[in-house]
Design a protein around this motif. Structure first.
Motif, short mmCIF file in Angstrom:
data_model
loop_
_atom_site.label_atom_id
_atom_site.label_comp_id
_atom_site.label_asym_id
_atom_site.label_seq_id
_atom_site.Cartn_x
_atom_site.Cartn_y
_atom_site.Cartn_z
N ILE A 58 0.86 -1.18 0.00
CA ILE A 58 0.00 0.00 0.00
C ILE A 58 0.90 1.23 0.00
N PRO A 59 1.07 1.88 -1.14
CA PRO A 59 1.99 3.03 -1.21
C PRO A 59 1.43 4.26 -0.53
N PHE A 60 2.32 5.12 -0.06
CA PHE A 60 1.99 6.44 0.48
C PHE A 60 0.96 6.37 1.61
N SER A 61 1.13 5.38 2.48
CA SER A 61 0.31 5.30 3.69
C SER A 61 0.75 6.37 4.67
N THR A 62 -0.16 6.77 5.53
CA THR A 62 0.13 7.80 6.53
C THR A 62 0.46 7.15 7.86
N ILE A 63 1.59 7.53 8.45
CA ILE A 63 2.02 6.97 9.73
C ILE A 63 2.17 8.12 10.73
N TYR A 64 1.43 8.05 11.82
CA TYR A 64 1.51 9.07 12.86
C TYR A 64 1.89 8.42 14.18
N PHE A 65 2.51 9.21 15.04
CA PHE A 65 2.87 8.77 16.38
C PHE A 65 2.14 9.63 17.40
N SER A 66 1.98 9.10 18.61
CA SER A 66 1.29 9.85 19.66
C SER A 66 2.04 11.13 20.02
N SER A 67 3.31 11.21 19.64
CA SER A 67 4.10 12.42 19.88
C SER A 67 3.82 13.50 18.85
N SER A 68 2.82 13.26 17.97
CA SER A 68 2.37 14.20 16.93
C SER A 68 3.30 14.23 15.73
N LYS A 69 4.31 13.40 15.69
CA LYS A 69 5.17 13.32 14.52
C LYS A 69 4.54 12.41 13.48
N GLY A 70 4.85 12.65 12.21
CA GLY A 70 4.28 11.83 11.16
C GLY A 70 5.21 11.66 9.98
N ILE A 71 5.07 10.54 9.28
CA ILE A 71 5.83 10.27 8.07
C ILE A 71 4.91 9.58 7.06
N ILE A 72 5.43 9.38 5.86
CA ILE A 72 4.68 8.75 4.78
C ILE A 72 5.48 7.56 4.26
N SER A 73 4.80 6.44 4.00
CA SER A 73 5.50 5.30 3.38
C SER A 73 5.79 5.63 1.92
N ASP A 74 6.80 4.95 1.35
CA ASP A 74 7.17 5.23 -0.03
C ASP A 74 6.26 4.49 -1.01
N GLU A 75 6.61 4.51 -2.29
CA GLU A 75 5.75 3.91 -3.31
C GLU A 75 5.67 2.40 -3.20
N GLY A 403 5.16 13.86 -10.21
CA GLY A 403 5.41 13.50 -8.82
C GLY A 403 4.16 13.51 -7.98
N LYS A 404 4.37 13.34 -6.66
CA LYS A 404 3.30 13.35 -5.67
C LYS A 404 3.69 14.30 -4.55
N ILE A 405 2.71 15.07 -4.07
CA ILE A 405 2.91 15.99 -2.96
C ILE A 405 1.83 15.70 -1.92
N LYS A 414 -1.24 23.43 11.63
CA LYS A 414 -1.43 23.96 10.29
C LYS A 414 -0.89 22.96 9.28
N TYR A 415 -1.42 23.04 8.06
CA TYR A 415 -0.97 22.13 7.01
C TYR A 415 0.32 22.65 6.38
N GLN A 416 1.18 21.72 6.01
CA GLN A 416 2.37 22.05 5.24
C GLN A 416 2.86 20.78 4.55
N LEU A 417 3.87 20.95 3.71
CA LEU A 417 4.43 19.81 3.00
C LEU A 417 4.91 18.74 3.99
N SER A 418 4.49 17.50 3.78
CA SER A 418 4.98 16.39 4.60
C SER A 418 5.72 15.35 3.78
N TYR A 419 5.42 15.28 2.49
CA TYR A 419 6.11 14.31 1.63
C TYR A 419 6.07 14.80 0.19
N LEU A 420 7.18 14.60 -0.49
CA LEU A 420 7.26 14.92 -1.92
C LEU A 420 8.17 13.92 -2.61
N LYS A 421 7.73 13.46 -3.75
CA LYS A 421 8.60 12.66 -4.63
C LYS A 421 8.38 13.17 -6.05
N ALA A 422 9.47 13.60 -6.69
CA ALA A 422 9.37 14.21 -8.01
C ALA A 422 10.44 13.65 -8.93
#
Length: 506
Positions: A58-75, A403-405, A414-422
Motif C-alpha cells: 500500500i503506497p503512500f500510507s500515513t504513519i503518525y505517532f502519539s508524539s504528533s510526529k508523522g511520516i509517509i510510506s514510499d511507493e 510526482g506526488k505531494i 497547520k498544514y504544510q508539505l509532509s512528503y514529496l517525490k518528483a
C-alpha cells in the motif's frame, strides 16, 4: 544458543501459583530483553504496509505517532521507524485511503509488516453543507481557507532529503579531427571515448533542520545533521581521462599562453591550472587547505538549502503566487472534472482531475479535505515538454516532470508539505564543430600557437528523482529565527553504494 529454562517444579516441589508467576516473569523478561536488544543494536526498522487480503503493498500510507510526529510510506509501502526518535510509551497509527486505521503501542510492536484491512466506503448518503458542491465552489473555498489552513510564520522542520541522478550517453561521436599537438591525436581521443562510461549514477541523502521564514524568502537557513553520497568507480575513470587530457594540454602549453574554445559564434577562454599539492609541513599550505575544506562545506550546505527552498516554493501554492501549482489561483487555465468523493485515511475528500488549457503544462489529480477544504494531496504530471530548444546544433528537451505531494498537520496545527517525490527528465545534445586554440600575447608573429579542431556529435539523457520527508515541524518566533546561526561542518560521506540503512549510522 542458550535458552532460559525454568527449574524443575516437580523436583523442587514448586507450587502452581509460583510456577505461573515464574512463567509470567520469563515472558516479561524476554520481551524486555528483546526490546533492549533492538534499541541498543538497531537504530531503525524497515516496515512495510500491505493489504491484508491481496498482500499487495500500500503506497503512500500515513504513519503518525502519539508524539504528533508523522511520516509517509514510499511507493513500495515501506517506511523507516527510527527508534531513537520514539519512546516505548509512544503509539503508532497507520492509515490509508480505503483501509481501516490500525494502532499499536510501540513497546508491543516487533514486526516488519503492518496489515491494513480494506474498508467498505459508503458514499451515497454523504451530504456536505446540505448540498453537493460543484468544482468551482470547492476551488473557491480552498482559496478562502488559505489563512485558516496554512501559516506564514517562521518554522523549524526536520527534513530527510534525497536526490538520485542517473545519466546515459545516447550518442558520442568525433569526426574530422585535426591536431597540431602530437600527444593529442585521434588514438588518444578514441581511447577517451571508448573508456568513457555510457551510464552513470549519483545519489545524495541528507538529514537536516530547515528553518523557513516567509518574511526572509531569499535567505532561508539550514543546519545539516548527516549526509552521504554514492562513490562511483566510473567517476574516477572520467577524472583519470580528464587528467590525461589536461596534462597533455598543460605539457604543451607555452609560458603566458592560454587556450580559447570556439564553436561557430560561441567562444570562451579555457584555463588550464596546475594541480595543487598540499605540503603537510607548511603552515600556510595547511591553512589554505583548511580554508578550502570549510568553503566546500559551506557550498554543500548552500546547495542542499537551495534545492529544498526551490521545492518549497513550488509546493507552497497558498503563499507563492508564481508556483507552477496554480490550479487554485488561476483556474481558468485548466479544465476541471466534476468532483468525486472518497476517503484519504480517515478524512473524506473531494477528488478533482484537471487538464491544462492552451500552453499550460501540467495535469493533476487533487485531493481536498471535505471539512476544512485544505489540499491533502496532489499528483501531477506534465502533458507537454517544459522547455525545448534547438538552435545552431544545440538542443535541450525537458521532457518529464511528475510526482506526488502530500500535506499534513504538524505541531502548529497547520498544514504544510509532509512528503514529496518528483521525477525530472532532460535530454541534451550538441552537434557542432569545436576548436581549441592556444594563444600567446607575448610572442612575435602569429598569436595562435597550437590548435585542435573536430566535429562533436553528443547527446545525454539525465533523470533526477528527488524525495523529501518532513519528520517534524513546529513554529518558531521571528526573534528565534533572526538569532539562529548556521553551523554547517558536514560534508557527505562517500560510499560506493547505499548498501546500508541511512539511519544505521546516526
Amino acid at each position: 544458543m542458550y535458552t532460559l529454562e525454568p527449574p524443575n517444579q516437580e523436583k523442587m516441589g514448586m507450587p502452581l501459583d509460583i510456577k505461573i508467576e515464574f512463567n509470567c516473569f520469563k515472558k516479561v523478561f524476554c520481551t524486555a530483553l528483546i526490546f533492549h536488544f533492538l534499541s541498543a543494536h538497531s537504530q531503525s526498522i524497515n516496515i512495510k504496509v500491505i493489504d491484508s487480503q491481496t498482500f499487495d503493498s500500500i503506497p503512500f500510507s500515513t504513519i503518525y505517532f502519539s508524539s504528533s510526529k508523522g511520516i509517509i510510506s514510499d511507493e513500495s509501502g515501506v517506511f523507516e521507524l527510527v527508534l531513537k526518535e520514539q519512546t516505548s510509551e509512544d503509539s503508532i497509527f497507520v492509515s490509508s485511503m480505503g483501509y481501516e486505521k490500525v494502532a499499536y503501542l510501540l513497546s508491543d510492536f516487533n514486526d516488519s509488516i503492518i496489515y491494513l484491512k480494506p474498508k467498505p466506503i459508503e458514499l451515497n448518503n454523504v451530504i456536505v453543507n446540505n448540498k453537493i458542491l460543484k468544482t468551482p465552489e470547492i476551488l473557491k473555498k480552498v482559496v478562502e481557507n488559505f489563512s485558516n489552513n496554512y501559516t506564514e510564520s517562521p518554522k523549524k522542520s526536520k527534513i530527510f532529503f534525497s536526490r538520485k541522478i542517473t545519466g546515459k550517453i545516447d550518442e558520442f561521436g568525433v569526426e574530422k579531427f585535426k591536431s597540431s599537438i602530437d600527444e593529442i591525436n585521434e588514438i588518444f581521443i578514441d581511447s577517451i571515448i571508448n573508456f568513457l562510461p555510457k551510464e552513470s549514477t549519483n545519489a545524495v541523502e541528507t538529514l537536516c533542520y530547515y528553518f523557513e521564514n516567509k518574511n526572509d524568502s531569499i535567505k532561508q537557513k539550514i543546519n545539516l545533521l548527516k549526509a552521504r553520497e554514492t562513490f562511483q568507480k566510473e567517476n574516477e575513470l572520467v577524472k583519470s581521462l580528464n587528467d590525461r587530457l589536461a596534462n597533455a594540454l598543460r605539457t604543451n602549453l607555452k609560458t603566458d599562453s592560454y587556450f580559447k574554445v570556439r564553436s561557430g559564434i560561441f567562444g570562451g577562454d579555457l584555463e588550464v591550472d596546475g594541480l595543487e599539492q598540499i605540503d603537510s609541513t607548511s603552515k600556510e599550505s595547511l591553512e589554505k587547505f583548511q580554508k578550502k575544506e570549510l568553503e566546500n562545506k559551506k557550498n554543500f550546505a548552500q546547495r542542499q538549502k537551495n534545492t529544498i527552498k526551490n521545492f518549497n516554493e513550488i509546493t507552497e501554492f497558498y503563499f507563492n503566487e508564481d508556483s507552477v501549482i496554480d490550479f487554485f489561483r488561476k483556474p481558468k487555465k485548466y479544465d476541471f472534472s466534476n468532483p468525486s468523493t472518497d476517503y484519504l485515511g480517515d478524512e473524506m475528500v473531494y477528488i478533482i482531475n484537471c487538464k491544462p488549457k492552451g500552453r499550460n503544462k501540467y495535469s493533476a489529480k487533487i485531493f481536498i479535505n471535505a471539512e476544512d477544504f485544505a489540499v491533502l494531496r496532489i499528483d501531477f504530471k506534465n502533458e507537454r515538454p517544459l522547455f525545448k530548444l534547438k538552435l545552431l546544433g544545440v538542443f535541450i528537451n525537458q521532457y518529464l516532470s511528475e510526482g506526488k505531494i502530500l500535506y499534513s498537520k504538524f505541531n502548529n496545527n497547520k498544514y504544510q508539505l509532509s512528503y514529496l517525490k518528483a521525477s525530472f527528465g532532460q535530454l541534451t545534445g550538441f552537434d557542432r564543430p569545436l576548436k581549441i586554440i592556444e594563444k600567446n600575447k607575448n610572442v612575435k608573429g602569429r598569436k595562435k600557437q597550437n590548435q585542435i579542431s573536430f566535429k562533436l556529435d553528443f547527446s545525454f539523457d539525465q533523470n533526477i528523482i528527488s524525495e523529501i520527508i518532513v519528520f517534524d515541524s513546529s513554529s518558531i518566533t521571528n526573534k528565534d529565527y533572526r538569532t539562529l546561526k548556521e553551523n554547517n561542518q558536514i560534508l557527505p560521506k562517500f560510499v560506493e553504494k547505499f548498501d546500508t540503512n541511512f539511519w544505521d549510522e546516526l
